[in-house]
Write an enzyme that holds these catalytic residues in place. Structure first.
Site, mmCIF file in Angstrom:
data_model
loop_
_atom_site.group_PDB
_atom_site.id
_atom_site.type_symbol
_atom_site.label_atom_id
_atom_site.label_comp_id
_atom_site.label_asym_id
_atom_site.label_seq_id
_atom_site.Cartn_x
_atom_site.Cartn_y
_atom_site.Cartn_z
ATOM 1 N N LYS A 123 0.836 -1.208 0.000
ATOM 2 C CA LYS A 123 0.000 0.000 0.000
ATOM 3 C C LYS A 123 0.869 1.256 0.000
ATOM 4 O O LYS A 123 0.450 2.311 -0.513
ATOM 5 C CB LYS A 123 -0.981 -0.029 1.170
ATOM 6 C CG LYS A 123 -0.358 0.002 2.554
ATOM 7 C CD LYS A 123 -0.054 1.399 3.061
ATOM 8 C CE LYS A 123 0.715 1.368 4.373
ATOM 9 N NZ LYS A 123 1.075 2.741 4.829
ATOM 10 N N THR A 166 -3.442 6.057 3.433
ATOM 11 C CA THR A 166 -2.169 6.617 2.974
ATOM 12 C C THR A 166 -2.245 7.192 1.561
ATOM 13 O O THR A 166 -1.372 7.972 1.171
ATOM 14 C CB THR A 166 -1.047 5.563 3.029
ATOM 15 O OG1 THR A 166 -1.458 4.397 2.311
ATOM 16 C CG2 THR A 166 -0.745 5.169 4.456
#
Length: 329
Positions: free
Chosen positions: A192, A249
């Site tokens: 990620k 994020t």
């Protein structure tokens, strides 16, 4: 674990301090934050804060601070909260002081750059005989330390161990969900960061929110393929350590990976330096290399790695991604 467990968090950075704070806030555990430098521990004891990394945040009165590795000898649970590329060296440095029956939990998100190995594999090698778990998911250190609601994942090979860790480390505002998929949880946390850099590139280059949405969805498909190829459960990407962490994020400017990607997008290319500042820069090159060895198609990860390494500019990378053969979703 009988009675109140003794917990030592190794690494007095922002995330390590935050984890120590929420564990100590329960007042049902004996928690120590172990720093490499005595001056850091002394300042925390004096002020009740770790101002250098979490400015303005008061830490629980019951949290102890130390730079003496002897505190590890009594620990039931040891959290390794240093960056991913420092985990092996930390295990080698602290291993002799850790009790043989202590459970170790890595709290970093990445893969070892030199070997391409998962961090639990690294710790299994350096600390044989210990139960090794991993903590990951969407949680910024400042939010956790402030007591803002946060949910993350703790995984261990034995689901019962994961459930026990979740119960011990969770608190009123910090909820851990147990998992037995160490591979999927780790790779979700590592990849990620790569996709957050990609989303930052999209934002910095002014490519629009539709492009960001496409990256997130196609990036999740890459993550799932890679996790399955490494022996994990592809569906893990739909949980907190995959989709949850990616949404955080890839959209919040608190994310160092997103900000790094924005700078790349604005510049149009990388000078090949500076990537060492973010975990995703390590993970991109490692994942691209390992994926190639496994025969896993990961075009977004490969493009991010090439941009960071200065081998490809943003415009060319976009052209290559958009001109790929059209296949079934």
């Amino acid at each position: 674990m009988d009675g109140n467990p003794k917990i030592v968090v190794v690494g007095a950075g922002a995330f390590g301090t935050a984890l120590a704070a929420v564990a100590a806030a329960k007042e049902k555990a004996d928690v120590t934050l172990l720093s490499r430098r005595e001056e850091v521990a002394a300042e925390c004891r004096r002020t009740g804060r770790n101002e250098a990394v979490l400015p303005g945040i008061e830490l629980p009165a019951g949290l102890a601070f130390s730079a003496d590795t002897a505190v590890l000898m009594d620990a039931d649970i040891v959290l390794f909260a240093m960056p991913s590329q420092e985990q092996r060296a930390a295990a080698q440095s602290y291993g002799a002081s850790i009790r043989t029956d202590a459970t170790i939990v890595t709290c970093a998100k990445g893969m070892e750059q030199s070997t391409g190995r998962l961090l639990t594999d690294v710790l299994d090698e350096e600390l044989p005989g210990h139960t090794i778990g991993v903590l990951s998911g969407p949680g910024f250190a400042a939010d956790i330390a402030k007591g803002l609601p946060t949910a993350m994942v703790v995984a261990a090979a034995d689901g019962d161990v994961a459930a026990e860790l979740a119960g011990i480390l969770s608190g009123p505002t910090f909820r851990l969900y147990p998992s037995a998929d160490r591979i999927g949880v780790q790779l979700g946390g590592a990849l990620k960061n790569v996709l957050a850099i990609a989303c930052g590139i999209v934002e910095g280059a002014g490519l629009g929110d539709s492009a960001r949405a496409a990256l997130i969805s196609r990036g999740l498909a890459e993550m799932s393929r890679f996790i399955a190829a490494k022996g994990g459960e592809g569906d893990t990407v739909r949980g907190l350590s995959g989709l949850g962490d990616l949404v955080l994020t890839a959209t919040s400017h608190q994310s160092r990976n997103l900000r790094f990607g924005i700078a790349l997008g604005r510049n149009g290319r990388s000078d090949g330096q500076g990537g060492e500042l973010v975990e995703g820069a390590f993970a991109a090159s490692v994942a691209a290399r390992v994926a190639k060895d496994l025969g896993v198609d990961m075009p977004i990860t490969e493009a991010v790695a090439a941009i960071i390494e200065g081998k490809l500019d943003v415009r060319t990378a976009l052209e290559q991604l958009m001109s790929r053969p059209i296949t079934q979703e």
